[in-house]
Design an enzyme around this catalytic site. Sequence first.
Site, PDB file in Angstrom:
ATOM      1  N   CYS A  52       0.811  -1.222   0.000  1.00 14.37           N
ATOM      2  CA  CYS A  52       0.000   0.000   0.000  1.00 14.37           C
ATOM      3  C   CYS A  52       0.841   1.267   0.000  1.00 14.37           C
ATOM      4  CB  CYS A  52      -0.963  -0.019   1.181  1.00 14.37           C
ATOM      5  SG  CYS A  52      -2.147  -1.346   1.003  1.00 14.37           S
ATOM      6  N   HIS A 101      -3.582   6.964   2.093  1.00 13.46           N
ATOM      7  CA  HIS A 101      -3.912   5.640   1.558  1.00 13.46           C
ATOM      8  C   HIS A 101      -5.278   5.235   2.112  1.00 13.46           C
ATOM      9  CE1 HIS A 101      -3.915   1.550   0.443  1.00 13.46           C
ATOM     10  NE2 HIS A 101      -3.809   1.111   1.688  1.00 13.46           N
ATOM     11  N   ASN A 159     -10.044  -0.555  -0.733  1.00 12.27           N
ATOM     12  CA  ASN A 159      -8.589  -0.450  -0.722  1.00 12.27           C
ATOM     13  C   ASN A 159      -8.043  -1.039  -2.022  1.00 12.27           C
ATOM     14  OD1 ASN A 159      -5.844  -0.650  -0.284  1.00 12.27           O
ATOM     15  ND2 ASN A 159      -6.013  -1.601   1.743  1.00 12.27           N
TER      16      ASN A 159
HETATM   17  N1  ACO Z   1     -18.490  -8.835   8.760  1.00 14.87           N
HETATM   18  C1  ACO Z   1     -18.933  -9.068   9.992  1.00 14.87           C
HETATM   19  N2  ACO Z   1     -18.117  -9.352  11.013  1.00 14.87           N
HETATM   20  C2  ACO Z   1     -16.806  -9.397  10.765  1.00 14.87           C
HETATM   21  C3  ACO Z   1     -16.273  -9.172   9.493  1.00 14.87           C
HETATM   22  C4  ACO Z   1     -17.167  -8.878   8.459  1.00 14.87           C
HETATM   23  N3  ACO Z   1     -16.770  -8.640   7.200  1.00 14.87           N
HETATM   24  N4  ACO Z   1     -14.945  -9.266   9.558  1.00 14.87           N
HETATM   25  C5  ACO Z   1     -14.629  -9.546  10.833  1.00 14.87           C
HETATM   26  N5  ACO Z   1     -15.758  -9.643  11.551  1.00 14.87           N
HETATM   27  C6  ACO Z   1     -15.891  -9.944  12.983  1.00 14.87           C
HETATM   28  C7  ACO Z   1     -14.680 -10.639  13.514  1.00 14.87           C
HETATM   29  O1  ACO Z   1     -14.769 -12.027  13.299  1.00 14.87           O
HETATM   30  C8  ACO Z   1     -14.749 -10.270  14.987  1.00 14.87           C
HETATM   31  O2  ACO Z   1     -15.658 -11.111  15.623  1.00 14.87           O
HETATM   32  P1  ACO Z   1     -15.300 -11.727  17.087  1.00 14.87           P
HETATM   33  O3  ACO Z   1     -15.171 -10.514  17.967  1.00 14.87           O
HETATM   34  O4  ACO Z   1     -16.472 -12.594  17.354  1.00 14.87           O
HETATM   35  O5  ACO Z   1     -14.005 -12.451  16.881  1.00 14.87           O
HETATM   36  C9  ACO Z   1     -15.353  -8.875  14.974  1.00 14.87           C
HETATM   37  O6  ACO Z   1     -15.995  -8.727  13.700  1.00 14.87           O
HETATM   38  C10 ACO Z   1     -14.331  -7.768  15.142  1.00 14.87           C
HETATM   39  O7  ACO Z   1     -13.258  -8.040  14.260  1.00 14.87           O
HETATM   40  P2  ACO Z   1     -11.992  -7.136  14.238  1.00 14.87           P
HETATM   41  O8  ACO Z   1     -10.945  -7.762  13.339  1.00 14.87           O
HETATM   42  O9  ACO Z   1     -11.617  -6.753  15.624  1.00 14.87           O
HETATM   43  O10 ACO Z   1     -12.557  -5.850  13.505  1.00 14.87           O
HETATM   44  P3  ACO Z   1     -11.867  -4.468  13.364  1.00 14.87           P
HETATM   45  O11 ACO Z   1     -12.699  -3.425  13.968  1.00 14.87           O
HETATM   46  O12 ACO Z   1     -10.416  -4.513  13.720  1.00 14.87           O
HETATM   47  O13 ACO Z   1     -11.938  -4.229  11.775  1.00 14.87           O
HETATM   48  C11 ACO Z   1     -10.519  -4.327   9.841  1.00 14.87           C
HETATM   49  C12 ACO Z   1     -11.304  -5.124  10.893  1.00 14.87           C
HETATM   50  C13 ACO Z   1     -11.523  -3.513   9.071  1.00 14.87           C
HETATM   51  C14 ACO Z   1      -9.821  -5.306   8.911  1.00 14.87           C
HETATM   52  C15 ACO Z   1      -9.496  -3.408  10.535  1.00 14.87           C
HETATM   53  O14 ACO Z   1      -8.793  -4.142  11.484  1.00 14.87           O
HETATM   54  C16 ACO Z   1      -8.523  -2.739   9.580  1.00 14.87           C
HETATM   55  O15 ACO Z   1      -8.877  -1.868   8.833  1.00 14.87           O
HETATM   56  N6  ACO Z   1      -7.228  -3.109   9.669  1.00 14.87           N
HETATM   57  C17 ACO Z   1      -6.145  -2.388   8.963  1.00 14.87           C
HETATM   58  C18 ACO Z   1      -6.154  -2.597   7.480  1.00 14.87           C
HETATM   59  C19 ACO Z   1      -4.945  -1.902   6.872  1.00 14.87           C
HETATM   60  O16 ACO Z   1      -4.614  -0.756   7.147  1.00 14.87           O
HETATM   61  N7  ACO Z   1      -4.187  -2.619   6.039  1.00 14.87           N
HETATM   62  C20 ACO Z   1      -2.929  -2.057   5.536  1.00 14.87           C
HETATM   63  C21 ACO Z   1      -2.960  -1.768   4.120  1.00 14.87           C
HETATM   64  S1  ACO Z   1      -3.374  -3.157   3.140  1.00 14.87           S
HETATM   65  C22 ACO Z   1      -1.930  -3.607   2.243  1.00 14.87           C
HETATM   66  O17 ACO Z   1      -0.813  -3.172   2.479  1.00 14.87           O
HETATM   67  C23 ACO Z   1      -2.128  -4.629   1.137  1.00 14.87           C
END
Ligand code: ACO
Length: 335
Positions: free
Chosen positions: A113, A254, A284
């Site tokens: 990214c 980003h 993304n």
């Molecule tokens: N729909 C419903 N529920 C979901 C989903 C979904 N699509 N995905 C995860 N959940 C659930 C999980 O299973 C979890 O349930 P649990 O508590 O029973 O285990 C709950 O929702 C919370 O999950 P988290 O992973 O804690 O959710 P979070 O608020 O952290 O959001 C996300 C997840 C959106 C992926 C976030 O962590 C994020 O944006 N991370 C950073 C991404 C990023 O910056 N990437 C870098 C660039 S990408 C690259 O370089 C290629």
Amino acid sequence: MAKRAEITGIAHYVPDQVLSNFDLEKMVDTSDEWIRTRTGISERRILKEGATSDMAAKAVQALLANRGIGAEEIDVIIVATVTPDMFFPATACLVQDKVGAKHAWGFDLSAACSGLLFALVTGAQFIESGAYRKVVVVGADKMSSIVDYKDRNTCILFGDAAGAILLEPTDDMSVGMIDRVLHCDGSGRDALYMAGGGSLNPPTAETVAQGMHYLFQDGKAVFKVAVVGMADVSREIMDRNGLKGSDVDWLVPHQANLRIISACAERMDLDMSKVMVNIDRYGNTTAATIPLCLSEWWQQGKLKKGQTVVLSAFGAGFTWGSILLKWSLANPVAH
Ligand code: ACO
């Protein structure tokens, strides 16, 4: 005499096919509400046929048309991508052929990214050294080719797109790429990666059965470091250039998660009205997010000549960084 690299052209390409949150509700256990509130994404674009080089070539062709120059004038093509058409030849070679850039050489650059930032800084070196006069920097990713549409943790996040930027020299040291801060830290490799297909785990029926050809992300771990990394680096580039929030016209972050973007803006003392956000429409798109924002805002006349712009990104590696620009490209709507 020292030269500055300035952006003299910008364009983008997005595929027509839309994959909405409601479509994803039918594919995995998720909801439009969860995706919007946790990420800010409503829909993303998917390239059904073709590969990354096809999107990249379309963005470069649009760039050449905007700038009014021929492909044979391009000296160098750098393609930032984590979804090359193949390991080799480089996607840059395929783009070179597709657009007919007969005098260009080029290469791919892998920084996930942060790829566009790493490629822009690399391209600027060729201009600043006086070695080349027209460097095309492309950020392009077909993320749908490495996403597991059975994994709700990742399939909701990503989309496909390409953006292209032309760098040329200027003697005006008050415009163009003013400063850059780049970092990488490979100790973050276990939080975001694609394990299979490379020399560590060459593809076999077993690696495929284990889904090792798909992107893996520990979302929570990446989220924490992305918030801090992107905010810190944006603040650092402002501080070392003596800029306050009120001096910055646009933050171009980003587009990984709206909550990461908001935290970064807050740390920079920037109102969200000064932050480019299109994650709602595209998700993304990895290396393409930043040129996609710049191109849309420029086309719509909102990104104007003379404005101070901070680009910031965080991604797999980990990689992260920030670039300070004085935008010098006249607006197509303004005249
Ligand atoms: N729909 C419903 N529920 C979901 C989903 C979904 N699509 N995905 C995860 N959940 C659930 C999980 O299973 C979890 O349930 P649990 O508590 O029973 O285990 C709950 O929702 C919370 O999950 P988290 O992973 O804690 O959710 P979070 O608020 O952290 O959001 C996300 C997840 C959106 C992926 C976030 O962590 C994020 O944006 N991370 C950073 C991404 C990023 O910056 N990437 C870098 C660039 S990408 C690259 O370089 C290629």
